[in-house]
Design a protein around this motif. Structure first.
Motif, PDB file in Angstrom:
ATOM      1  N   ARG A  12      -4.801   8.918   2.222  1.00 30.80           N
ATOM      2  CA  ARG A  12      -5.061  10.341   2.420  1.00 30.80           C
ATOM      3  C   ARG A  12      -4.400  11.100   1.281  1.00 30.80           C
ATOM      4  O   ARG A  12      -3.349  10.685   0.784  1.00 30.80           O
ATOM      5  CB  ARG A  12      -4.486  10.827   3.746  1.00 30.80           C
ATOM      6  N   SER A  13      -4.994  12.193   0.868  1.00 30.22           N
ATOM      7  CA  SER A  13      -4.405  12.985  -0.210  1.00 30.22           C
ATOM      8  C   SER A  13      -4.472  14.463   0.149  1.00 30.22           C
ATOM      9  O   SER A  13      -5.402  14.918   0.812  1.00 30.22           O
ATOM     10  CB  SER A  13      -5.122  12.726  -1.535  1.00 30.22           C
ATOM     11  N   PHE A  14      -3.433  15.197  -0.277  1.00 32.42           N
ATOM     12  CA  PHE A  14      -3.403  16.641  -0.071  1.00 32.42           C
ATOM     13  C   PHE A  14      -2.407  17.231  -1.058  1.00 32.42           C
ATOM     14  O   PHE A  14      -1.583  16.531  -1.643  1.00 32.42           O
ATOM     15  CB  PHE A  14      -3.015  17.005   1.366  1.00 32.42           C
ATOM     16  N   GLU A  15      -2.506  18.514  -1.240  1.00 36.43           N
ATOM     17  CA  GLU A  15      -1.632  19.202  -2.192  1.00 36.43           C
ATOM     18  C   GLU A  15      -0.379  19.672  -1.484  1.00 36.43           C
ATOM     19  O   GLU A  15      -0.437  20.254  -0.402  1.00 36.43           O
ATOM     20  CB  GLU A  15      -2.353  20.387  -2.830  1.00 36.43           C
ATOM     21  N   ARG A  16       0.758  19.409  -2.099  1.00 42.36           N
ATOM     22  CA  ARG A  16       2.041  19.865  -1.567  1.00 42.36           C
ATOM     23  C   ARG A  16       2.906  20.338  -2.724  1.00 42.36           C
ATOM     24  O   ARG A  16       3.163  19.586  -3.658  1.00 42.36           O
ATOM     25  CB  ARG A  16       2.739  18.753  -0.798  1.00 42.36           C
ATOM     26  N   TYR A  23      -0.539   6.430   2.241  1.00 39.58           N
ATOM     27  CA  TYR A  23      -1.242   5.335   2.900  1.00 39.58           C
ATOM     28  C   TYR A  23      -1.480   5.709   4.360  1.00 39.58           C
ATOM     29  O   TYR A  23      -0.612   6.298   5.005  1.00 39.58           O
ATOM     30  CB  TYR A  23      -0.397   4.067   2.792  1.00 39.58           C
ATOM     31  N   ASP A  24      -2.658   5.356   4.889  1.00 38.24           N
ATOM     32  CA  ASP A  24      -2.974   5.768   6.260  1.00 38.24           C
ATOM     33  C   ASP A  24      -2.274   4.931   7.327  1.00 38.24           C
ATOM     34  O   ASP A  24      -2.285   5.292   8.509  1.00 38.24           O
ATOM     35  CB  ASP A  24      -4.485   5.779   6.492  1.00 38.24           C
ATOM     36  N   ALA A  69       0.830  -1.205   0.000  1.00 35.32           N
ATOM     37  CA  ALA A  69       0.000   0.000   0.000  1.00 35.32           C
ATOM     38  C   ALA A  69       0.864   1.256   0.000  1.00 35.32           C
ATOM     39  O   ALA A  69       0.564   2.239  -0.689  1.00 35.32           O
ATOM     40  CB  ALA A  69      -0.921  -0.015   1.219  1.00 35.32           C
ATOM     41  N   ASP A  70       1.956   1.227   0.761  1.00 38.55           N
ATOM     42  CA  ASP A  70       2.872   2.366   0.808  1.00 38.55           C
ATOM     43  C   ASP A  70       3.504   2.600  -0.559  1.00 38.55           C
ATOM     44  O   ASP A  70       3.602   3.741  -1.030  1.00 38.55           O
ATOM     45  CB  ASP A  70       3.949   2.088   1.860  1.00 38.55           C
ATOM     46  N   ARG A  71       3.921   1.507  -1.209  1.00 39.80           N
ATOM     47  CA  ARG A  71       4.533   1.647  -2.532  1.00 39.80           C
ATOM     48  C   ARG A  71       3.513   2.127  -3.570  1.00 39.80           C
ATOM     49  O   ARG A  71       3.837   2.935  -4.451  1.00 39.80           O
ATOM     50  CB  ARG A  71       5.133   0.313  -2.960  1.00 39.80           C
ATOM     51  N   LEU A  72       2.281   1.643  -3.476  1.00 38.86           N
ATOM     52  CA  LEU A  72       1.242   2.085  -4.398  1.00 38.86           C
ATOM     53  C   LEU A  72       0.985   3.580  -4.233  1.00 38.86           C
ATOM     54  O   LEU A  72       0.824   4.309  -5.227  1.00 38.86           O
ATOM     55  CB  LEU A  72      -0.037   1.287  -4.155  1.00 38.86           C
TER      56      LEU A  72
END
Length: 483
Positions: free
Chosen positions: A170-174, A182-183, A129-132
């Protein structure tokens, strides 16, 4: 038609598997399926399986060669675990691996999941999941094009497929791009499992403490408590049981976290800031650069820049004792501000020669005056991983302030630092290191004091004559730019 024994599921193992109206390749396509999706098998015809898609609430037929059947019986658990081990390190197969792992968790006896094999399954889910998430974040920042468009469609489908297995992101703009993270639920389960080994625990701790996965919108008041939690989690990793590579990975992350804490503590607790900064330096020194994998080099530079930005907190005494006809004085400004005053050596702070206020941390210990008394350099850190060099310069009788940032690009990671004065009062030596979307940039520069223009620069200070002759001994001893 021979009915199958109940109940049987089918895991889609190949992308773009067609769900058709009849068991023929020429039949109408009802939907497009992606690896990791799960279907209920209700029969077989020719070389196809008759299935029901509970997500889309429709039935159809799929090519039997493009799916893998399972009854989720305990007897199948060892075989499913073997498949997880085979798929988990295959880039692009994360959705399939998570689908198989989800089937294993349902098939395996409950007591098995409390031991080593359960820890292995959750470790695999977390790693995939982290790699995805990293692949999806990299894809969102890549250039557009037909191939890129197809890749983004596949990534979106994979994220949706694993979400049906309970894997959340989770998604956000950076920095103008979308970051997907991944949570960490599977990583938390690894840490709670007594059967997890040292590497699994280290991977879980690293997965839960990624600096790039901290929401930039998180309030500043919550940031220190988050970093304290990250530091505590990393300190619980038993590095004595880890091989050298994993020790270095944990040390790099610890260095990053403690450098952030040094910046946060600097505003109100100098001894605590000093302790945090020294811890960051020690952790960075523990990294064995020659034993890092190629994929870890970027993280090593990232940690070094973060430590370099906050390294002044580690110094208990002035590294450069200001001397000459001027001195630096700091005073509180508006709430949250610090004002930097340039004052004559025997003058009154009420009548400064120059004045500038900032919401950043002013490292007064860094103040240094050139031999001619015509320039003063001081380090100011507005953000936890971004440190600027302020230069007060004299033209005639008037003093002015110029700010030299780590780079001209948008702030991400970087520092610009004083490295020495060149006799004559016209030049200063500067080391600048930064990282942005284009990669790492490190320069050693001879800078004009009147314009801040760079006269000469190189990636290696040994090729610059002024650096070899006039570099500051304190800078050479403390800087991380010479690592």
């Amino acid at each position: 038609e021979a009915p199958t024994s109940a109940p049987t599921l089918a895991i889609v193992v190949r992308d773009q598997t067609a769900l058709r109206a009849s068991p023929h390749a020429s039949a109408q396509q009802l939907a497009l399926l992606w690896q990791g999706e799960v279907l209920e098998v209700r029969g077989e015809r020719i070389d196809h399986l008759q299935v029901w898609d509970h997500v889309r609430e429709r039935g159809g037929f799929v090519d039997a060669a493009r799916v893998r059947k399972t009854t989720l019986s305990p007897a199948e658990a060892p075989e499913l675990l073997a498949l997880i081990r085979f798929v988990r390190e295959t880039p692009g197969s994360e959705a399939l691996g998570i689908g198989i792992a989800a089937a294993y968790l349902k098939a395996a006896p409950a007591d098995t999941l409390l031991g080593a094999t359960g820890a292995e399954a959750f470790d695999a889910i977390g790693a995939m999941a982290d790699r995805l998430a990293q692949r999806a974040s990299a894809g969102s920042a890549a250039s557009a094009g037909a191939a890129q468009g197809r890749a983004e469609i596949a990534l979106a489908a994979h994220l949706e497929a694993v979400a049906r297995h309970g894997v959340a992101f989770r998604s956000f703009e950076r920095d103008g791009t979308m970051r997907i993270c991944y949570d960490g639920d599977a990583f938390r389960r690894v840490l709670a499992n007594a059967g997890a080994d040292a590497i699994q625990r280290a991977r879980a701790a690293l997965g839960l403490t990624r600096p790039e996965c901290i929401d930039p919108a998180r309030p500043v008041t919550e940031r220190q408590s988050l970093d304290l939690w990250r530091a505590d989690l990393l300190d619980r990793v038993d590095t004595a049981r880890l091989p050298s590579l994993w020790k270095s990975r944990v040390a790099m992350r610890r260095a990053s976290v403690w450098s952030a804490l040094a910046f946060q503590r600097a505003r109100g607790d100098s001894p605590a800031a000093q302790e945090a900064a020294r811890r960051a330096v020690v952790e960075l020194a523990d990294v064995k650069r020659d034993e890092l994998a190629d994929d870890d080099v970027a993280a090593w530079h990232d940690a070094a820049i973060r430590v370099g930005a906050s390294r002044w907190a580690a110094l208990a005494v002035l590294a450069h004792a200001p001397a000459g006809n001027v001195r630096i004085v700091t005073r509180p400004g508006e709430p949250g501000q610090t004002c930097v005053l340039l004052v004559a050596a025997k003058g009154d702070a009420g009548a400064p020669l120059a004045r500038r206020c900032t919401y950043g941390v002013v490292w007064a210990a860094s103040a240094t005056v050139n031999r001619e008394g015509s320039a003063v350099a001081i380090a100011v850190q507005p953000m936890e991983a971004w440190r600027e060099l302020w230069l007060f310069t004299r033209q005639g009788k008037d003093w002015s302030l110029q700010v030299l940032p780590p780079s001209a690009a948008a702030p991400e990671l970087g520092y610009a630092e004083f490295a020495g004065w060149v006799p004559g009062g016209r030049q200063v030596l500067v080391a600048r290191e930064s990282r942005n979307a284009k990669g790492l940039k490190r320069n050693f520069e001879v800078v004009r004091l009147d314009t801040l223009g760079t006269e000469r620069q190189a990636g290696d200070p040994s090729v610059l004559g002024p650096f070899m002759r006039w570099q500051d001994a304190g800078w050479k001893r403390e800087t991380v730019s010479l690592r």
